[in-house]
Scaffold this motif. Structure first.
Motif, PDB file in Angstrom:
ATOM      1  N   TYR A 153       0.852  -1.183   0.000  1.00  0.00           N
ATOM      2  CA  TYR A 153       0.000   0.000   0.000  1.00  0.00           C
ATOM      3  C   TYR A 153       0.888   1.233   0.000  1.00  0.00           C
ATOM      4  CZ  TYR A 153      -3.518  -3.400   1.414  1.00  0.00           C
ATOM      5  OH  TYR A 153      -4.344  -4.490   1.465  1.00  0.00           O
ATOM      6  N   PHE A 154       0.457   2.255  -0.735  1.00  0.00           N
ATOM      7  CA  PHE A 154       1.270   3.452  -0.927  1.00  0.00           C
ATOM      8  C   PHE A 154       0.495   4.705  -0.570  1.00  0.00           C
ATOM      9  CE2 PHE A 154       4.611   1.390  -3.419  1.00  0.00           C
ATOM     10  CZ  PHE A 154       3.966   0.252  -3.872  1.00  0.00           C
ATOM     11  N   SER A 155       1.153   5.637   0.092  1.00  0.00           N
ATOM     12  CA  SER A 155       0.599   6.969   0.212  1.00  0.00           C
ATOM     13  C   SER A 155       0.840   7.708  -1.101  1.00  0.00           C
ATOM     14  CB  SER A 155       1.278   7.724   1.361  1.00  0.00           C
ATOM     15  OG  SER A 155       2.661   7.914   1.053  1.00  0.00           O
ATOM     16  N   ASP A 156       0.146   8.805  -1.275  1.00  0.00           N
ATOM     17  CA  ASP A 156       0.333   9.585  -2.500  1.00  0.00           C
ATOM     18  C   ASP A 156       1.783  10.050  -2.642  1.00  0.00           C
ATOM     19  OD1 ASP A 156      -2.941  11.213  -2.385  1.00  0.00           O
ATOM     20  OD2 ASP A 156      -2.309   9.259  -3.165  1.00  0.00           O
ATOM     21  N   SER A 157       2.408  10.371  -1.531  1.00  0.00           N
ATOM     22  CA  SER A 157       3.782  10.890  -1.593  1.00  0.00           C
ATOM     23  C   SER A 157       4.790   9.800  -1.972  1.00  0.00           C
ATOM     24  CB  SER A 157       4.175  11.511  -0.254  1.00  0.00           C
ATOM     25  OG  SER A 157       4.209  10.522   0.763  1.00  0.00           O
ATOM     26  N   ALA A 158       4.444   8.551  -1.701  1.00  0.00           N
ATOM     27  CA  ALA A 158       5.382   7.456  -1.957  1.00  0.00           C
ATOM     28  C   ALA A 158       5.223   6.851  -3.346  1.00  0.00           C
ATOM     29  CB  ALA A 158       5.192   6.362  -0.919  1.00  0.00           C
ATOM     30  N   ARG A 159       4.041   6.930  -3.875  1.00  0.00           N
ATOM     31  CA  ARG A 159       3.752   6.237  -5.132  1.00  0.00           C
ATOM     32  C   ARG A 159       4.656   6.744  -6.252  1.00  0.00           C
ATOM     33  NH1 ARG A 159      -1.189   6.985  -4.889  1.00  0.00           N
ATOM     34  NH2 ARG A 159      -1.720   5.065  -3.791  1.00  0.00           N
ATOM     35  N   GLY A 160       5.272   5.799  -6.930  1.00  0.00           N
ATOM     36  CA  GLY A 160       6.165   6.127  -8.040  1.00  0.00           C
ATOM     37  C   GLY A 160       7.599   6.376  -7.645  1.00  0.00           C
ATOM     38  N   ARG A 161       7.865   6.569  -6.354  1.00  0.00           N
ATOM     39  CA  ARG A 161       9.234   6.850  -5.914  1.00  0.00           C
ATOM     40  C   ARG A 161       9.752   5.837  -4.898  1.00  0.00           C
ATOM     41  NH1 ARG A 161      10.301  11.400  -3.137  1.00  0.00           N
ATOM     42  NH2 ARG A 161       8.227  11.464  -2.192  1.00  0.00           N
ATOM     43  N   PHE A 162       8.863   5.286  -4.099  1.00  0.00           N
ATOM     44  CA  PHE A 162       9.264   4.354  -3.046  1.00  0.00           C
ATOM     45  C   PHE A 162       8.756   2.956  -3.394  1.00  0.00           C
ATOM     46  CE2 PHE A 162       9.129   7.696   0.637  1.00  0.00           C
ATOM     47  CZ  PHE A 162      10.027   8.473  -0.052  1.00  0.00           C
ATOM     48  N   THR A 163       9.541   1.971  -3.020  1.00  0.00           N
ATOM     49  CA  THR A 163       9.101   0.587  -3.111  1.00  0.00           C
ATOM     50  C   THR A 163       9.363  -0.098  -1.788  1.00  0.00           C
ATOM     51  OG1 THR A 163      11.241  -0.083  -4.046  1.00  0.00           O
ATOM     52  CG2 THR A 163       9.463   0.387  -5.606  1.00  0.00           C
ATOM     53  N   ILE A 164       8.580  -1.107  -1.511  1.00  0.00           N
ATOM     54  CA  ILE A 164       8.743  -1.868  -0.276  1.00  0.00           C
ATOM     55  C   ILE A 164       8.685  -3.343  -0.631  1.00  0.00           C
ATOM     56  CG2 ILE A 164       6.262  -1.808   0.269  1.00  0.00           C
ATOM     57  CD1 ILE A 164       7.084  -1.524   3.251  1.00  0.00           C
ATOM     58  N   TYR A 165       9.554  -4.117  -0.039  1.00  0.00           N
ATOM     59  CA  TYR A 165       9.514  -5.547  -0.281  1.00  0.00           C
ATOM     60  C   TYR A 165       9.954  -6.285   0.976  1.00  0.00           C
ATOM     61  CZ  TYR A 165      14.493  -4.775  -1.390  1.00  0.00           C
ATOM     62  OH  TYR A 165      15.807  -4.394  -1.355  1.00  0.00           O
ATOM     63  N   GLN A 166       9.561  -7.525   1.017  1.00  0.00           N
ATOM     64  CA  GLN A 166       9.745  -8.321   2.233  1.00  0.00           C
ATOM     65  C   GLN A 166      10.519  -9.584   1.884  1.00  0.00           C
ATOM     66  OE1 GLN A 166       6.255  -8.554   4.683  1.00  0.00           O
ATOM     67  NE2 GLN A 166       6.671 -10.629   5.347  1.00  0.00           N
ATOM     68  N   ASP A 167      11.586  -9.794   2.609  1.00  0.00           N
ATOM     69  CA  ASP A 167      12.383 -11.009   2.469  1.00  0.00           C
ATOM     70  C   ASP A 167      12.002 -11.928   3.619  1.00  0.00           C
ATOM     71  OD1 ASP A 167      14.358 -13.007   2.601  1.00  0.00           O
ATOM     72  OD2 ASP A 167      15.863 -11.693   1.713  1.00  0.00           O
ATOM     73  N   ASN A 168      11.225 -12.950   3.351  1.00  0.00           N
ATOM     74  CA  ASN A 168      10.746 -13.833   4.418  1.00  0.00           C
ATOM     75  C   ASN A 168      11.822 -14.789   4.921  1.00  0.00           C
ATOM     76  OD1 ASN A 168       8.041 -12.846   4.621  1.00  0.00           O
ATOM     77  ND2 ASN A 168       7.624 -13.839   2.659  1.00  0.00           N
ATOM     78  N   PHE A 169      12.896 -14.934   4.170  1.00  0.00           N
ATOM     79  CA  PHE A 169      13.980 -15.783   4.638  1.00  0.00           C
ATOM     80  C   PHE A 169      14.787 -15.069   5.719  1.00  0.00           C
ATOM     81  CE2 PHE A 169      16.795 -19.247   4.577  1.00  0.00           C
ATOM     82  CZ  PHE A 169      18.088 -18.776   4.603  1.00  0.00           C
ATOM     83  N   THR A 170      15.128 -13.817   5.466  1.00  0.00           N
ATOM     84  CA  THR A 170      15.883 -13.050   6.455  1.00  0.00           C
ATOM     85  C   THR A 170      14.975 -12.289   7.412  1.00  0.00           C
ATOM     86  OG1 THR A 170      16.052 -11.116   5.022  1.00  0.00           O
ATOM     87  CG2 THR A 170      17.795 -12.777   4.834  1.00  0.00           C
ATOM     88  N   LYS A 171      13.655 -12.373   7.193  1.00  0.00           N
ATOM     89  CA  LYS A 171      12.684 -11.671   8.035  1.00  0.00           C
ATOM     90  C   LYS A 171      13.001 -10.181   8.084  1.00  0.00           C
ATOM     91  CE  LYS A 171      11.877 -15.701  10.966  1.00  0.00           C
ATOM     92  NZ  LYS A 171      11.931 -16.217  12.361  1.00  0.00           N
ATOM     93  N   THR A 172      13.079  -9.596   6.924  1.00  0.00           N
ATOM     94  CA  THR A 172      13.402  -8.179   6.839  1.00  0.00           C
ATOM     95  C   THR A 172      12.517  -7.512   5.794  1.00  0.00           C
ATOM     96  OG1 THR A 172      15.711  -8.675   7.403  1.00  0.00           O
ATOM     97  CG2 THR A 172      15.253  -6.501   6.469  1.00  0.00           C
ATOM     98  N   VAL A 173      12.013  -6.345   6.135  1.00  0.00           N
ATOM     99  CA  VAL A 173      11.299  -5.497   5.190  1.00  0.00           C
ATOM    100  C   VAL A 173      12.235  -4.364   4.783  1.00  0.00           C
ATOM    101  CG1 VAL A 173       9.431  -3.817   4.960  1.00  0.00           C
ATOM    102  CG2 VAL A 173       8.987  -6.046   5.992  1.00  0.00           C
ATOM    103  N   TYR A 174      12.290  -4.098   3.489  1.00  0.00           N
ATOM    104  CA  TYR A 174      13.141  -3.048   2.958  1.00  0.00           C
ATOM    105  C   TYR A 174      12.285  -1.949   2.338  1.00  0.00           C
ATOM    106  CZ  TYR A 174      16.821  -6.551   3.351  1.00  0.00           C
ATOM    107  OH  TYR A 174      17.701  -7.487   3.825  1.00  0.00           O
ATOM    108  N   LEU A 175      12.628  -0.712   2.648  1.00  0.00           N
ATOM    109  CA  LEU A 175      12.008   0.446   2.013  1.00  0.00           C
ATOM    110  C   LEU A 175      13.073   1.109   1.149  1.00  0.00           C
ATOM    111  CD1 LEU A 175       9.986   2.701   1.487  1.00  0.00           C
ATOM    112  CD2 LEU A 175      10.599   3.684   3.716  1.00  0.00           C
TER     113      LEU A 175
END
Length: 126
Positions: free
Chosen positions: A59-81
């Protein structure tokens, strides 16, 4: 018990990029909603970008859309922004937060979340 540990952040010039990390652990973590909030000086904490459903939904706020990405590595249990094309308005303390499964209407509500990271400062200069 849920545990969150943040890293990343720093100072960058406008147009630059930064990556934040949020390491998570705890029971049923694959069902959580994990969201990054930003709090600028003198402002309320606002939801920027969230991820849920084991990393399959974002889910993205208007300010983040197009510039920010978020993904989740379930092996290392880490979310990256990953933040790109940063502007001064992106400056603030960024907190990752964990809560129950969320949707597009709830991910940016602070009272949804029961666990918060310690916060990391992002400063974007013009």
């Amino acid at each position: 018990q849920v545990q969150l540990a943040e890293s990343g952040g720093g100072s960058v010039q406008a147009g630059g990029s930064l990556r934040l990390s949020c390491a998570f652990d705890g029971p049923e973590h694959s069902r959580w909603c994990i969201t990054y909030f930003r709090q600028a000086t003198g402002a309320e904490r606002e939801g920027v970008i969230g991820i849920t459903n084991g990393g399959r939904t974002q889910y993205f706020s208007d300010s983040a859309r197009g510039r920010f990405t978020i993904y989740q590595d379930n092996f290392t249990k880490t979310v990256y922004l990953q933040m790109t094309n940063l502007i001064p308005a992106d400056s603030g303390v960024y907190y990752c937060a964990a809560g129950p499964p969320c949707n597009v209407g709830s991910f940016n509500q602070t009272d949804l979340y029961h666990e918060w990271g310690q916060g990391t400062l992002v400063t974007v200069s013009s």
